[in-house]
Motif scaffolding. Structure first.
Motif, mmCIF file in Angstrom:
data_model
loop_
_atom_site.group_PDB
_atom_site.id
_atom_site.type_symbol
_atom_site.label_atom_id
_atom_site.label_comp_id
_atom_site.label_asym_id
_atom_site.label_seq_id
_atom_site.Cartn_x
_atom_site.Cartn_y
_atom_site.Cartn_z
ATOM 1 N N TYR A 208 0.806 -1.286 0.172
ATOM 2 C CA TYR A 208 -0.058 -0.109 -0.071
ATOM 3 C C TYR A 208 0.878 1.094 0.060
ATOM 4 C CZ TYR A 208 -4.331 -2.800 1.041
ATOM 5 O OH TYR A 208 -5.371 -3.585 0.919
ATOM 6 N N ILE A 209 1.957 1.177 0.769
ATOM 7 C CA ILE A 209 2.889 2.348 0.732
ATOM 8 C C ILE A 209 4.409 2.326 0.317
ATOM 9 C CG2 ILE A 209 3.865 3.848 2.339
ATOM 10 C CD1 ILE A 209 1.213 3.350 4.545
ATOM 11 N N LEU A 210 4.710 2.985 -0.694
ATOM 12 C CA LEU A 210 6.046 2.939 -1.075
ATOM 13 C C LEU A 210 6.782 4.321 -0.772
ATOM 14 C CD1 LEU A 210 8.030 1.378 -3.041
ATOM 15 C CD2 LEU A 210 7.038 2.653 -4.848
ATOM 16 N N PHE A 228 -2.779 3.793 7.319
ATOM 17 C CA PHE A 228 -2.007 5.061 7.122
ATOM 18 C C PHE A 228 -1.715 5.693 8.496
ATOM 19 C CE2 PHE A 228 -2.085 9.618 6.552
ATOM 20 C CZ PHE A 228 -1.394 10.016 5.520
ATOM 21 N N ASN A 229 -2.530 5.714 9.375
ATOM 22 C CA ASN A 229 -2.136 6.523 10.662
ATOM 23 C C ASN A 229 -0.930 5.819 11.437
ATOM 24 O OD1 ASN A 229 -4.351 8.315 10.391
ATOM 25 N ND2 ASN A 229 -5.946 6.916 11.388
ATOM 26 N N GLU A 230 -0.996 4.351 11.471
ATOM 27 C CA GLU A 230 0.003 3.701 11.880
ATOM 28 C C GLU A 230 1.553 3.942 11.248
ATOM 29 O OE1 GLU A 230 1.644 -0.792 12.580
ATOM 30 O OE2 GLU A 230 -0.411 -0.578 12.044
ATOM 31 N N HIS A 231 1.383 4.141 10.000
ATOM 32 C CA HIS A 231 2.864 4.513 9.193
ATOM 33 C C HIS A 231 3.167 5.868 9.363
ATOM 34 C CE1 HIS A 231 5.761 3.885 5.934
ATOM 35 N NE2 HIS A 231 5.470 4.779 5.830
ATOM 36 N N THR A 234 -0.556 9.796 12.264
ATOM 37 C CA THR A 234 -1.464 10.740 12.385
ATOM 38 C C THR A 234 -2.570 9.953 12.963
ATOM 39 O OG1 THR A 234 -1.970 9.543 9.993
ATOM 40 C CG2 THR A 234 -0.905 11.641 10.042
ATOM 41 N N SER A 235 -3.683 10.694 13.122
ATOM 42 C CA SER A 235 -4.943 10.363 13.903
ATOM 43 C C SER A 235 -6.214 10.595 12.770
ATOM 44 C CB SER A 235 -5.020 11.039 15.158
ATOM 45 O OG SER A 235 -5.149 12.185 15.004
ATOM 46 N N LEU A 236 -5.824 10.131 11.750
ATOM 47 C CA LEU A 236 -7.281 10.458 10.810
ATOM 48 C C LEU A 236 -8.413 9.266 11.147
ATOM 49 C CD1 LEU A 236 -5.520 10.766 7.160
ATOM 50 C CD2 LEU A 236 -6.408 12.581 8.738
ATOM 51 N N SER A 237 -9.640 10.104 11.444
ATOM 52 C CA SER A 237 -10.692 9.080 11.652
ATOM 53 C C SER A 237 -10.995 8.041 10.512
ATOM 54 C CB SER A 237 -11.993 9.934 12.232
ATOM 55 O OG SER A 237 -13.041 9.068 12.316
#
Length: 303
Positions: A208-210, A228-231, A234-237
């Motif tokens: 998913y993330i490069l 995404f938040n873990e990488h 962040t704390s997007l809901s």
């Protein structure tokens, strides 16, 4: 011997009637009724609901209809993101960007990015790359091809016809003043019809993330918000949206085109690849501290 045909059941008769009714409506649409595109699309969607078209077929038909409404500027790669090579470069200087980018065609520039003088096809470098005197025998003028220049306002259906007629796969896009605005490829146009076309240089199915050390990170729009938040810390809901693509599209308020940017939670999201239906790839960069003080969620378009 003539076999007696079994009587048609009510269910079969109803199904046959539905199919015939839908095909009659298609015939009317082709013959001029209804007269607007929205009505035609609604008939096609009705056919999909009845099982006469699957979702992929419907999406391709809608994409083919949509390209006549889009212009090259809607999907072009902005000038700032073009991978270019210089006219006076040696093979030693050319090979690193060619290999790293994975592209097959590159605009050749002179003094600046506004000075595009031709197109280099990567395979034309092969005969020089393995030669011992490659750097001295290589002459860009002998191998580069003529560049195709098109205006930003050219419709995508016309662009596709021009690609087919000229056998070019890449065109340089110019603005109203003759300056280079970006470039467009035949793959970019086809993706508006058939959806995203992956190749061996795209982000893998299981990835998913490069991350890229200097440029930021390229991520798939299908990246789960939780991942995404873990990488990125962040704390997007994820209450409303499961994927980062859905979250970002909501922040824009529309399906964005390539090059549009939005700032969220101290990160700047730039659309790297999108079609008329959804976002596919995003570039994520940490935002400068000064920019974080501005109103969150602001939007801008970069070209």
């Amino acid at each position: 011997m003539v076999m007696a045909r079994e009587p048609m059941s009510n269910e079969d008769r109803s199904s046959s009637s539905d199919h015939r009714s839908w095909l009659d409506r298609i015939s009317q649409a082709i013959s001029g009724e209804p007269r607007d595109r929205d009505s035609l699309v609604e008939i096609l969607r009705d056919g999909q609901r009845r099982g006469l078209l699957d979702a992929d077929q419907l999406a391709m038909i809608e994409g083919a209809l949509h390209v006549s409404e889009m212009q090259v500027r809607d999907i072009m790669i902005p000038r700032s993101q073009m991978v270019v090579v210089r006219r006076d470069a040696t093979t030693d200087e050319l090979l690193p960007p060619v290999i790293e980018s994975g592209h097959s065609r590159f605009p050749v520039i002179g003094e600046s990015r506004d000075d595009v003088i031709g197109i280099l096809i990567a395979k034309d470098l092969l005969q020089f790359a393995s030669a011992g005197n490659a750097s001295t025998s290589f002459d860009m003028r002998e191998v580069m091809r003529p560049a195709l220049f098109v205006p930003e306002s050219k419709r995508l259906d016309v662009m596709l016809k021009e690609f087919r007629a000229s056998r070019n796969h890449l065109a340089v896009v110019v603005d109203e003043y003759g300056g280079v605005a970006g470039m467009v490829t035949i793959e970019d146009v086809l993706e508006q019809i058939v959806g995203e076309i992956d190749d061996e240089h795209d982000v893998g199915d299981d990835t998913y993330i490069l991350s890229r050390r200097d440029e930021g990170s390229v991520i798939k729009a299908l990246t789960p918000v939780e991942d995404f938040n873990e990488h990125f810390g962040t704390s997007l809901s994820d209450d409303e949206f499961d994927t980062i693509g859905g979250y970002v599209a909501h922040a824009f308020g529309h399906v964005p085109v390539r090059g549009e940017t939005v700032s969220l939670e101290g990160h700047r999201f730039e659309v790297v690849r999108a079609d008329n239906r959804r976002i596919h790839l995003l570039m994520v960069r940490p935002e400068e501290p000064a920019a974080r003080d501005e109103k969150p969620g602001r939007r801008s378009v970069s070209h």
